[in-house]
Scaffold this active site. Structure first.
Site, mmCIF file in Angstrom:
data_model
loop_
_atom_site.group_PDB
_atom_site.id
_atom_site.type_symbol
_atom_site.label_atom_id
_atom_site.label_comp_id
_atom_site.label_asym_id
_atom_site.label_seq_id
_atom_site.Cartn_x
_atom_site.Cartn_y
_atom_site.Cartn_z
ATOM 1 N N ASP A 50 -15.926 -3.994 -0.453
ATOM 2 C CA ASP A 50 -15.504 -3.651 0.908
ATOM 3 C C ASP A 50 -16.749 -3.552 1.779
ATOM 4 O OD1 ASP A 50 -12.872 -3.414 -0.066
ATOM 5 O OD2 ASP A 50 -13.255 -1.340 -0.672
ATOM 6 N N GLU B 176 0.873 -1.172 0.000
ATOM 7 C CA GLU B 176 0.000 0.000 0.000
ATOM 8 C C GLU B 176 0.908 1.220 0.000
ATOM 9 O OE1 GLU B 176 -3.978 -1.374 2.320
ATOM 10 O OE2 GLU B 176 -2.204 -1.103 3.572
#
Length: 247
Positions: free
Chosen positions: A128, A8
């Site tokens: 998500d 990330e």
């Protein structure tokens, strides 16, 4: 099962986010390119990158991501703020193996389906989940979509897979995430990629036996060295069943 070692990236640095809070990143003092190369040396066949700056419309990581794609020699699955067809096609042209799309799928599902048909097996749907609903805008906005219904609406699209993240799961308890992922994986023909469930190699072993879970993203646990990538890759491999000998 495919292990996707994950980076990330925020402002050119490797970070981890707790429950998606981009204003409180955990910073890892490692070189992103060298870390990506170490994944390949360990035997990874895919890797995943999330461009955290892309979630807010910034493009500060573009040169770094291009460098990683050129350097690793394995397919890279890329997510982070894709809102237009042009963005998707730009990164496919730059060599990204797959593009992960979440918010666009909620706002313009027909566009996602069209792109999946034009780029078969290169588009991944991100789902998500927080408090039973699909989240968008980088986990910041709660939609009215039920996760199972949302995935089902893309059942006929030639997706490469569906990444499922349980945002609501307790950071110290993977069981609830595993339950959600198991349930959703059983309701779709698309291969499901689990995210946020691996904290140790035992979690990899458990995921391997969940029907229709084809892979898992591992980021924080690799950077914190709670998981050894070589060991995780070995556990993820299909085991050969004993064969009876006939005479």
């Amino acid at each position: 099962m495919i292990i996707y070692p994950t980076l990330e990236l925020l402002n050119g640095k490797c970070v981890s986010l707790v429950r998606g809070r981009i204003d409180e990143p955990v910073l890892w003092h490692v070189d992103p390119v060298e870390t990506a190369r170490s994944f390949v040396e360990a035997g990874a066949e895919w890797m995943h990158i999330t461009d955290m700056d892309g979630l807010s419309g910034e493009n500060g990581n573009h040169d770094l991501i291009e460098n990683i794609i050129r350097s690793v020699g394995i397919p890279v699955q890329l997510g982070g703020g894709f809102r237009t067809r042009e963005q998707v096609e730009q990164w496919i042209d730059k060599g990204a193996g797959r593009i992960v799309i979440g918010t666009m799928a909620a706002h313009d599902p027909d566009l996602l389906k069209e792109m999946a048909k034009f780029h078969p097996d290169q588009i991944v749907l991100a789902v998500d989940v927080f408090e039973g609903s699909v989240m968008t805008e980088g986990w910041r906005s709660k939609s009215a979509f039920d996760p199972a219904d949302f995935i089902r609406s893309f059942e006929e699209a030639p997706l490469a897979g569906v990444i499922v993240t349980d945002i609501d799961a307790n950071i110290a308890d993977a069981d609830s995430s595993l339950g959600l992922i198991t349930s959703l994986a059983g309701q779709t023909r698309h291969p499901v990629i689990a995210r946020g469930t691996v904290r140790n190699v035992d979690d990899v072993a458990r995921l391997r036996y969940v029907q229709n879970v084809a892979g898992t993203l591992i980021g924080r646990a690799l950077l914190s060295r709670d998981v050894d990538l070589k060991e995780a890759l070995a556990i993820a491999q299909p085991s050969s069943e004993p064969t009876a000998e006939f005479t």
